[in-house]
Motif scaffolding. Structure first.
Motif, mmCIF file in Angstrom:
data_model
loop_
_atom_site.group_PDB
_atom_site.id
_atom_site.type_symbol
_atom_site.label_atom_id
_atom_site.label_comp_id
_atom_site.label_asym_id
_atom_site.label_seq_id
_atom_site.Cartn_x
_atom_site.Cartn_y
_atom_site.Cartn_z
ATOM 1 N N GLU A 769 23.276 56.236 78.274
ATOM 2 C CA GLU A 769 24.036 55.166 77.638
ATOM 3 C C GLU A 769 25.343 54.967 78.399
ATOM 4 O OE1 GLU A 769 25.994 53.733 73.372
ATOM 5 O OE2 GLU A 769 25.135 55.743 73.577
ATOM 6 N N LEU A 770 25.559 53.749 78.868
ATOM 7 C CA LEU A 770 26.777 53.394 79.598
ATOM 8 C C LEU A 770 27.624 52.496 78.714
ATOM 9 C CD1 LEU A 770 25.145 52.518 83.033
ATOM 10 C CD2 LEU A 770 26.088 54.716 82.322
ATOM 11 N N ILE A 821 25.594 53.879 89.897
ATOM 12 C CA ILE A 821 25.815 52.828 88.912
ATOM 13 C C ILE A 821 26.712 51.767 89.538
ATOM 14 C CG2 ILE A 821 26.699 52.315 86.613
ATOM 15 C CD1 ILE A 821 26.203 55.268 85.930
ATOM 16 N N SER A 822 26.232 50.535 89.551
ATOM 17 C CA SER A 822 26.993 49.440 90.156
ATOM 18 C C SER A 822 27.067 48.271 89.196
ATOM 19 C CB SER A 822 26.360 48.998 91.483
ATOM 20 O OG SER A 822 25.038 48.559 91.263
ATOM 21 N N VAL A 823 28.019 47.392 89.449
ATOM 22 C CA VAL A 823 28.210 46.177 88.665
ATOM 23 C C VAL A 823 27.738 45.003 89.511
ATOM 24 C CG1 VAL A 823 29.888 44.672 87.557
ATOM 25 C CG2 VAL A 823 30.117 47.140 87.353
ATOM 26 N N ILE A 824 26.809 44.205 88.991
ATOM 27 C CA ILE A 824 26.274 43.067 89.733
ATOM 28 C C ILE A 824 27.047 41.806 89.372
ATOM 29 C CG2 ILE A 824 24.227 41.684 90.191
ATOM 30 C CD1 ILE A 824 22.561 44.092 89.498
ATOM 31 N N SER A 825 26.999 41.394 88.124
ATOM 32 C CA SER A 825 27.744 40.224 87.660
ATOM 33 C C SER A 825 28.895 40.735 86.820
ATOM 34 C CB SER A 825 26.838 39.304 86.835
ATOM 35 O OG SER A 825 27.562 38.195 86.379
ATOM 36 N N ASN A 826 30.090 40.775 87.399
ATOM 37 C CA ASN A 826 31.177 41.496 86.761
ATOM 38 C C ASN A 826 32.112 40.620 85.942
ATOM 39 O OD1 ASN A 826 32.492 40.132 88.778
ATOM 40 N ND2 ASN A 826 32.780 41.933 90.057
ATOM 41 N N ASN A 827 31.864 39.297 85.888
ATOM 42 C CA ASN A 827 32.764 38.420 85.136
ATOM 43 C C ASN A 827 34.227 38.689 85.480
ATOM 44 O OD1 ASN A 827 30.743 37.029 83.788
ATOM 45 N ND2 ASN A 827 30.642 38.522 82.138
ATOM 46 N N THR A 835 30.801 55.097 90.650
ATOM 47 C CA THR A 835 30.259 55.990 89.632
ATOM 48 C C THR A 835 28.880 56.462 90.034
ATOM 49 O OG1 THR A 835 31.493 54.797 87.933
ATOM 50 C CG2 THR A 835 29.717 56.231 87.188
ATOM 51 N N GLU A 836 28.676 57.774 90.033
ATOM 52 C CA GLU A 836 27.375 58.394 90.256
ATOM 53 C C GLU A 836 27.175 59.490 89.219
ATOM 54 O OE1 GLU A 836 27.026 59.782 94.219
ATOM 55 O OE2 GLU A 836 26.729 57.797 95.081
ATOM 56 N N ILE A 837 25.920 59.732 88.843
ATOM 57 C CA ILE A 837 25.637 60.747 87.845
ATOM 58 C C ILE A 837 24.264 61.342 88.107
ATOM 59 C CG2 ILE A 837 24.710 59.024 86.245
ATOM 60 C CD1 ILE A 837 25.660 60.791 83.950
ATOM 61 N N THR A 838 24.145 62.659 87.912
ATOM 62 C CA THR A 838 22.859 63.344 87.924
ATOM 63 C C THR A 838 22.424 63.510 86.479
ATOM 64 O OG1 THR A 838 23.391 64.504 89.967
ATOM 65 C CG2 THR A 838 21.616 65.406 88.626
ATOM 66 N N LEU A 845 28.111 57.828 78.859
ATOM 67 C CA LEU A 845 29.140 57.793 79.876
ATOM 68 C C LEU A 845 30.005 56.557 79.671
ATOM 69 C CD1 LEU A 845 30.171 59.191 82.484
ATOM 70 C CD2 LEU A 845 28.669 57.673 83.779
ATOM 71 N N GLU A 846 31.319 56.754 79.586
ATOM 72 C CA GLU A 846 32.262 55.644 79.466
ATOM 73 C C GLU A 846 32.793 55.284 80.861
ATOM 74 O OE1 GLU A 846 35.234 56.834 76.686
ATOM 75 O OE2 GLU A 846 34.045 56.178 74.963
ATOM 76 N N ILE A 847 32.693 53.992 81.192
ATOM 77 C CA ILE A 847 33.058 53.530 82.531
ATOM 78 C C ILE A 847 34.198 52.532 82.411
ATOM 79 C CG2 ILE A 847 32.240 52.347 84.605
ATOM 80 C CD1 ILE A 847 29.484 53.368 84.000
ATOM 81 N N PRO A 848 35.327 52.793 83.073
ATOM 82 C CA PRO A 848 36.466 51.865 82.980
ATOM 83 C C PRO A 848 36.309 50.675 83.908
ATOM 84 C CG PRO A 848 37.053 53.770 84.307
ATOM 85 C CD PRO A 848 35.659 54.016 83.815
ATOM 86 N N LEU A 849 36.702 49.504 83.427
ATOM 87 C CA LEU A 849 36.762 48.285 84.211
ATOM 88 C C LEU A 849 38.194 47.763 84.180
ATOM 89 C CD1 LEU A 849 33.560 46.403 83.001
ATOM 90 C CD2 LEU A 849 33.827 47.704 85.102
ATOM 91 N N VAL A 850 38.644 47.202 85.281
ATOM 92 C CA VAL A 850 40.006 46.700 85.372
ATOM 93 C C VAL A 850 39.984 45.296 85.960
ATOM 94 C CG1 VAL A 850 41.088 48.966 85.580
ATOM 95 C CG2 VAL A 850 40.317 47.772 87.642
ATOM 96 N N LYS A 851 40.958 44.495 85.562
ATOM 97 C CA LYS A 851 41.206 43.202 86.178
ATOM 98 C C LYS A 851 42.170 43.413 87.349
ATOM 99 C CE LYS A 851 39.195 40.165 83.325
ATOM 100 N NZ LYS A 851 38.293 39.094 83.730
ATOM 101 N N THR A 852 41.852 42.859 88.488
ATOM 102 C CA THR A 852 42.697 43.049 89.666
ATOM 103 C C THR A 852 43.203 41.712 90.181
ATOM 104 O OG1 THR A 852 40.795 42.972 91.146
ATOM 105 C CG2 THR A 852 41.477 45.143 90.340
ATOM 106 N N GLU A 853 44.342 41.766 90.850
ATOM 107 C CA GLU A 853 44.918 40.600 91.484
ATOM 108 C C GLU A 853 45.596 41.038 92.773
ATOM 109 O OE1 GLU A 853 45.012 37.574 92.760
ATOM 110 O OE2 GLU A 853 44.515 37.102 90.686
#
Length: 954
Positions: A769-770, A821-827, A835-838, A845-853
């Motif tokens: 679960e992501l 684990i990759s993001v394809i359509s990231n909005n 992120t990698e996991i065995t 698993l909680e995955i952080p996303l950030v807005k960048t500029e």
């Protein structure tokens, strides 16, 4: 005899003992030889691990083995790396004394040129006849070698439905210390979408930037509007990922009646078998079997299939139609596809048959086609034509090097429907003529024989040129084919030439010259005068443009001069000339996206007199998208193309068309029920007809990968009976019944059951679960007020899923297997870190996303009294520290410029100058970053060199 032998033995023994003595003496003398130098020295560490933009140190020991004092100095050669903390100009050593001297260096581009680098010290004595060791050296090993970054002009690229082509510019930048070799890999490319122009290998020196222009071609015949998410990765020679960029490709279409968020009415989800019942008014019904899938096999083998079968149960049309159905097997060395074959090979090859491919090596293939020109694979209907001719073809392609590619086609086709026979030989080659200069050449020769007439020879030739020089880009494509050419583009003259220049963050200026003239022969439209006239069409565009990003908007303004011609069958030529301007804008914030394209102009010449010149006209395309709601609109007021005049009556030569409607996409009951709907209203002003339509689909996912599906399409068309459309003569007006209205209803309902083929749950699988959340403070921790992020398209080892409203996806994976684990359509969201996991057990698993500029900056030198002349400010580390303590760093280039992509937050920007002579005049500079608000700042510095004298080190 005995005495002689005895004497011989004595001499032999003497020589043997003497040889042993000399061997022992040689080995015994080796330590003495090693100590024959009076002065010996070496480093404390043989290898030092270093990081870009940081200082590193080592210690040099020097020993005097003589009984006299010596004075030493360092011998500096032109290639010697200067240390920040270096040896004294004169080194004094007492008899039998050993001393240690610390050395300190700075890892910038002037010091480091390779991943593993040697640093050598050579000493000499100021006294005569003092033996000194030749030299000593140590190695440095650079950690975090790569500084590669990828970027594009924007997060979205629009694919024209008319030309089925577009250009994508990928910017590659090396902010590291060493030259990096890598190549670009494109993944998640749907079938029928082709990328060309990707160089096989790129090599970027530190601080340099290179543009890679990719030509995107949609090779499928389908015009259904669809969106694609493409992943562009930079990989080194070992296949390690250096950088990644996600790019959305959107189709632009004037027909938005079927614009839904997911699969269209006629498509089936991937890796799915579906059985459906379809009913269409008035009285047509059918049972449909649909499916498609792809199965990876061992040793890079792959098996793909597609099936579309309809059983019509109407009494007068009862029977089976099998179409768009094939099975395709591919391995490293060969492949075969049987069933429906369609390819775009400078010829619209389409039918039922066989394609066999032989692959002598990676990137090379020879394909053999044997096709019967019939789209239906099988039909039991007796009235349908069964033999439309055959096509045989050989096609060789060589794409071993992305920058250098070639193909050759040999084809023979007999078309019984058009009564023509075509023999075609064509080919193309693209080669890099110099660094960042690419040249492509194509051509062909054909023989066309209509019926029993004589053969008509034809030829084609084209040249493509691409030049990239820093911020300057030149693209030129010129093509000509004769009227009887047997290829896909017959009787075509096309000139497409454009230049663009980036103004270093102040926008981009461009210019273009495009000319199109279509004059084919042997085109049969079976009496359709409209299509016959439209094929004799030409236009010319003279355009200049300016693009700029303003806050949340990306804006492009392009004024242009537009001329058109049409040659009618009665040898009458229409002409028009206009002055126009196009404004394109896109706005993106969070999950909201707005796109608008407005084209307005003044037509001062129109010899068709439909309508009379001069007149104003406008064409507008607009759309809005969010997670749930959307809206699409298209409007045209007055004529734009000369072909519009072919549909206009002389009594009312006004061309008006309006199309608009909302869309909605809902996910209910924890993503178990997916519902999509779209409403559309169309109005045609030249005959006052109106069309209302609704298109909806719903999928209810059940256990074990089963699902129920329903599709509904309902449309009503209203048209006054006073207007009748006459083929080839536009619309006529009959005032006899002005009040009467004609209604046409279109009703389609489809119900079905689906079965998807995925991984089943067993003892060897685990649940993953992501949970994706917005890391507002970029600290890598899920704090209380940080919300979940929905509608993010993610991929885990080939498994694709969309996050729900809680930001969660659940995937079944194989136990003890490592997943990326990759993001394809990231909005417009970005991963905080890869992120990698065995997967060893059921995991959440909680995955952080950030807005960048983007933060851009420049070091500005400020001279002081008696200040020293500064060196090049390259390789200096600039650091941005957020309010929460997160640190983001980058390096300056040779011009003192730097770039940082930062999440939304408030930062303190500074420069690390410890141990250096660079002094920042304002040590901490605050900046607040907001998404879609890029910032620029300047850091003022001066240069103060101080000499460090060392007297003694214990």
């Amino acid at each position: 005899m005995y005495q002689v032998n005895n004497h011989f033995l004595l001499n032999t023994a003497y020589l043997f003992v003497r040889t042993i003595f000399f061997i022992l003496a040689f080995f015994c003398s080796l330590p003495a030889a090693a100590q024959q130098h009076t002065i010996v020295y070496g480093f404390r560490l043989d290898t030092v691990a270093i990081r870009s933009g940081e200082t590193f140190s080592n210690s040099l020991w020097i020993q005097n083995n003589s009984s006299a004092a010596v004075v030493l100095f360092e011998v500096r050669s032109p290639g010697t790396k200067k240390a920040l903390l270096h040896l004294p100009d004169s080194i004094f050593l007492q008899p039998r004394e050993k001393r240690w001297f610390p050395l300190k260096y700075f890892a910038n581009r002037e010091t480091i040129q390779s991943n593993i680098q040697s640093f050598t010290i050579q000493l000499a004595s100021r006294q005569q006849a003092v033996p000194v060791q030749g030299s000593a050296r140590f190695l440095t090993r650079l950690e975090q070698v790569s500084g590669i970054a990828l970027d594009t002009d924007g997060p979205e690229v629009y694919l024209s439905q008319l030309s089925r082509q577009t250009k994508v510019t990928v910017y590659c930048y090396n902010s590291g210390l060493v030259t990096t070799r890598f190549h670009l890999e494109l993944s998640h490319i749907p079938e029928g979408l082709e990328f060309s122009g990707n160089p096989d290998e790129l090599e970027l020196a530190p601080g340099t930037r290179q543009q890679v222009v990719l030509l995107v071609t949609n090779k499928l015949r389908s015009t259904v509007a669809a969106d694609f998410a493409i992943m562009i990765r930079a990989l080194d020679v070992s296949g390690n990922q250096l950088a990644v960029k996600n790019l959305r490709m959107l189709n632009i279409s004037d027909d938005h009646r079927l614009t839904l968020r997911r699969n269209s009415f006629s498509q089936a989800p991937p890796n799915t078998i579906s059985l459906r019942y379809l009913t269409v008014s008035p009285g047509l019904s059918a049972y449909q079997l649909q499916g498609n899938g792809s199965f990876p096999l061992a040793d890079s083998q792959q098996l793909r299939y597609r099936i579309n079968a309809d059983y019509l149960n109407r009494p007068e049309q009862k029977g089976i139609n099998l179409y768009d159905t094939y099975i395709d097997y591919q391995s490293k060395r060969w492949g075969v596809r049987a069933g429906t074959i369609y390819d775009l090979l400078d010829f619209n090859l389409n039918g039922r048959g066989l394609r066999a491919s032989f692959k002598p090596s990676a990137g090379r293939s020879l394909s053999i086609y044997g096709v019967e020109n019939n789209y239906l694979l099988y039909s039991s209907h007796p009235l349908l034509p069964q033999n439309n001719g055959n096509t045989f073809a050989l096609n060789y392609t060589d794409t071993r090097s992305g920058a250098r590619s070639s193909s050759v086609l040999l084809l023979r086709s007999s078309n019984n429907l058009l009564q023509t026979t075509t023999t075609l030989l064509s080919g193309n080659i693209t080669i890099p003529t110099a660094r960042k200069i690419f040249l492509g050449v194509e051509g062909g020769y054909s023989m066309l024989q209509p019926g029993k007439e004589q053969q008509h020879p034809g030829f084609a030739a084209g040249i493509r040129f691409l030049l990239e020089r820093g911020q300057f880009n030149l693209y030129s494509y010129n093509y000509f084919s004769s009227p009887y050419y047997g290829g896909l583009r017959r009787g075509l003259l096309q000139l497409d030439n454009s230049v663009s220049l980036s103004l270093n963050g102040k926008g981009t200026v461009s210019g273009a010259l495009r000319l199109l003239n279509n004059n084919p022969k042997l085109l049969y439209y079976f009496g359709n005068e409209y299509l016959s006239a439209a094929s004799q069409y030409g236009n010319a565009v003279y355009e200049i443009g300016y693009a700029k990003r303003l806050g949340l908007w990306n804006l492009t303004l392009k004024p242009y001069y537009f001329t058109q011609t049409i040659t009618l069958q009665e040898a009458v030529k229409w002409r028009s000339a206009s002055v126009r301007g196009k404004l394109t804008g896109s706005y993106s914030f969070a999950s909201h996206t707005v796109f608008i394209d407005a084209d307005n102009g003044y037509t001062f010449q129109n010899t068709s007199s439909k309508p009379e010149a001069p007149f104003l006209s406008s064409r507008i395309n607009a759309s809005y998208k969010s997670q749930v709601l959307g809206f699409n609109a298209m409007a045209q007021f007055n004529s734009y193309y000369l072909t519009d005049a072919l549909a206009l009556p002389l009594e009312r030569p006004r061309y008006t068309f309006i199309s608009l409607g909302p869309t909605a996409s809902l996910a209910l009951f924890r993503q178990k029920v997916l519902a999509n709907t779209g409403l559309m209203y169309n109005y045609s002003g030249y005959n006052h007809s109106s069309n209302y339509s609704v298109n909806s689909n719903i999928r209810w996912r059940l256990k074990n990968n089963w699902a129920l599906a329903a599709d509904v399409l309902y449309g009503v068309n209203l048209q006054p009976t006073a207007y009748n459309v006459l083929q080839g003569s536009g619309a006529s007006y009959d005032p006899g019944d002005p009040a009467g209205r004609f209604r046409y209803y279109n009703r389609q309902l489809r119900l079905g059951i689906e079965k998807s083929f995925g991984q089943s749950s067993d003892g060897n699988n685990c649940r993953l679960e992501l949970v994706y959340y917005a890391d507002l403070n970029a600290n890598g921790k899920h704090d209380r007020r940080e919300p979940a992020v929905s509608s993010v398209l993610v991929k885990v080892d080939g498994i694709t899923a969309v996050t729900n409203q809680k930001g969660s996806v659940k995937i079944t994976g194989e136990r003890n297997k490592r997943y990326t684990i990759s993001v394809i359509s990231n909005n417009n969201w970005s991963l905080l870190e890869p992120t990698e996991i065995t997967l060893r057990k059921n995991t959440r698993l909680e995955i952080p996303l950030v807005k960048t500029e983007l933060l851009t900056g420049k070091l500005v030198y400020t001279a002081e009294k008696y200040s020293d002349t500064p060196p090049v400010p390259s390789g200096l580390r600039v650091k941005a520290t957020s309010a929460g303590g997160a640190v983001f760093t980058t390096l300056t280039n040779e011009q003192g410029l730097f770039q940082l992509y930062l999440p939304e937050n408030t930062y303190t920007v500074t420069m690390e100058t410890a141990g250096l002579h660079f002094v920042l005049l304002s040590e901490n500079k605050p900046v607040t970053m907001q998404y879609n608000h890029p910032k620029t700042l300047e850091l003022n510095y001066t240069y103060r060199e101080r000499k460090v004298e060392v007297t003694r080190f214990d």
